[in-house]
Scaffold this active site. Structure first.
Site, short mmCIF file in Angstrom:
data_model
loop_
_atom_site.label_atom_id
_atom_site.label_comp_id
_atom_site.label_asym_id
_atom_site.label_seq_id
_atom_site.Cartn_x
_atom_site.Cartn_y
_atom_site.Cartn_z
NE ARG A 123 42.35 -19.32 16.82
CZ ARG A 123 43.10 -19.83 17.79
NH1 ARG A 123 42.90 -21.06 18.19
NH2 ARG A 123 44.04 -19.12 18.35
CE LYS A 145 24.82 -11.15 4.47
NZ LYS A 145 24.14 -9.96 3.92
CD GLU A 187 14.38 -8.46 5.93
OE1 GLU A 187 14.54 -8.74 4.73
OE2 GLU A 187 15.24 -7.84 6.61
CE LYS A 223 19.19 -15.26 4.01
NZ LYS A 223 19.12 -14.46 5.21
CD GLU A 233 26.04 -9.42 0.98
OE1 GLU A 233 25.28 -9.95 1.81
OE2 GLU A 233 26.35 -8.23 1.01
NE ARG A 237 23.69 -14.04 2.20
CZ ARG A 237 23.94 -14.83 3.23
NH1 ARG A 237 24.86 -15.77 3.14
NH2 ARG A 237 23.25 -14.70 4.35
CG ASN A 241 22.38 -6.64 1.26
OD1 ASN A 241 22.05 -7.28 2.26
ND2 ASN A 241 23.58 -6.74 0.72
CG HIS A 244 18.62 -4.65 4.02
ND1 HIS A 244 17.48 -5.09 3.38
CD2 HIS A 244 18.72 -5.42 5.15
CE1 HIS A 244 16.94 -6.08 4.07
NE2 HIS A 244 17.65 -6.29 5.15
CG HIS A 248 21.45 -1.69 7.39
ND1 HIS A 248 22.47 -2.50 6.95
CD2 HIS A 248 20.48 -2.53 7.83
CE1 HIS A 248 22.14 -3.77 7.12
NE2 HIS A 248 20.93 -3.82 7.64
CG HIS A 260 16.27 -5.19 10.29
ND1 HIS A 260 17.30 -4.50 9.71
CD2 HIS A 260 16.02 -6.25 9.48
CE1 HIS A 260 17.69 -5.13 8.60
NE2 HIS A 260 16.92 -6.19 8.45
N1 GLY Z 1 19.63 -10.74 5.28
C1 GLY Z 1 20.35 -10.75 4.07
C2 GLY Z 1 21.26 -11.93 3.92
O1 GLY Z 1 21.19 -12.86 4.70
O2 GLY Z 1 22.07 -11.94 3.03
#
Ligand code: GLY
Length: 355
Positions: A123, A145, A187, A223, A233, A237, A241, A244, A248, A260
């Site tokens: 956990r 993430k 990025e 960031k 998010e 946040r 994206n 993305h 994606h 990516h």
């Molecule tokens: N890669 C986008 C984030 O970490 O929110």
């Protein structure tokens, strides 16, 4: 050894990102500042293991850690339940306890999957990130993430687990193949479009004029601020994206053959063209963004039809009920979130492919 920059990320718990040369050689010593002697399971892939695994295990053992390692076949194709299960079984076989730690040594796939294994095992145990690619240095190693891909789409199973420390050894970037470096540039260019025109401009002539350390530090500072204000998010946040939603979709349609960063680059160029065509931008930016991406060896469009991309994108996490949140570039350095009905996604993507 070059000087080391540090950036604090004030999440709960807080952690430090260190950026500079030689950090893999000294990782044991540095991690002793945040970890008592414990077992460390280094998770890495078949590309990175021959390059850096010995250095890392040697440094960790020299600092008093008990080390084991697990290597999986490199590539996004490994970022799935099968590999995750194998890593979890490995952690159990090695009898890691709650006071032990996972070390993710590699690029975005390794960081995401090792981080998710750490978040699931018992956990949740600690994880340190040792990024070895520009992409993982400027983005995925920071912010907590973690995820694996599902058949339905990218990163659809995951957890938030802030790392205990991030050590970004910029010496690793010297040996990156051009295509892998370009993946990370996508990025960084994204960060420039989001927040920092002067960062974007560093990439515009196609030969990075700044040291990678500076690019990484600027991306991570931005960031870190976003993640501190919106760790899970719920709002701001989502800006990260940018590019993305379509990116994606492109990755998924290609069976993850398109890397990516390349997919995000195409997604960024497409959404910039859509935004401009639909009158959502303040400045004409689409051509400038596409030119910058192209100069850095990145794609600016897609061979997939708008219908195919829209269908793939609608399985994405960014959808909520009947709406999808898109990140719209207004001008270089300024973007906004726009919630649109899912039915509008197809014409929006079509506008970006046609522009
Ligand atoms: N890669 C986008 C984030 O970490 O929110």
């Amino acid at each position: 050894m070059s000087s080391i920059q540090t950036i604090q990320v004030h999440t709960a718990p807080a952690y430090e990102v260190s950026i500079g040369g030689g950090l893999l050689h000294t990782c044991g010593q540095r991690l002793r500042e945040v970890l008592a002697p414990c077992r460390v399971a280094v998770i890495t892939d078949s590309t990175v293991a021959p390059l850096y695994l010995k250095t890392v295990t040697g440094s960790l053992e020299g600092a008093g850690f008990t080390v084991c390692s697990y290597t999986f076949p490199a590539g996004e194709g490994s970022k799935n339940f099968t590999t995750l299960a194998a890593i979890l079984e490995f952690l159990a076989e090695q009898r890691l306890t709650r006071t032990d730690c996972v070390a993710a040594l590699g690029g975005g796939v390794t960081g995401d999957m090792a981080g998710f294994a750490a978040a699931c095992y018992l956990r949740g145990i600690r994880c340190v990130q040792l990024p070895t690619t520009l992409l993982s240095a400027v983005d995925s190693s920071v912010g907590g993430k973690t995820a694996i891909d599902l058949a339905a789409g990218k990163n659809l199973a995951g957890a938030f687990l802030q790392p205990t420390a991030v050590l970004c050894d910029t010496d690793c970037l010297r040996s990156l193949p051009a295509e892998v470096f370009a993946d990370g540039a996508a990025e960084a260019i994204k960060t420039g479009v989001l927040d920092d025109e002067s960062l974007f401009a560093l990439f515009e002539d196609g030969t990075l004029t700044a040291a990678p350390e500076e690019v990484i530090a600027r991306c991570i500072r931005y960031k870190a601020g976003v993640v501190e204000r919106d760790e899970k998010e719920q709002g701001e946040r989502k800006l990260l994206n940018l590019g993305h939603t379509v990116g994606h979709a492109i990755e998924k349609c290609s069976g993850y053959a398109i890397p990516h960063g390349h997919a995000v680059a195409a997604g960024l160029a497409i959404i910039a063209r859509s935004a401009e065509a639909l009158g959502w931008t303040e400045d004409p930016i689409a051509a400038r963004i596409a030119a910058c991406l192209a100069k850095n060896g990145l794609p600016t469009g897609s061979e997939y039809s708008a219908e195919t991309l829209a269908e793939a994108a609608l399985a994405d996490k960014k959808r909520s009920g009947g709406d999808i949140t898109l990140v719209i570039p207004k001008k270089i350095g300024v973007c906004e979130l726009k919630k649109v009905p899912v039915a509008d996604l197809l014409p929006i993507i079509r506008a970006g492919l046609e522009g």
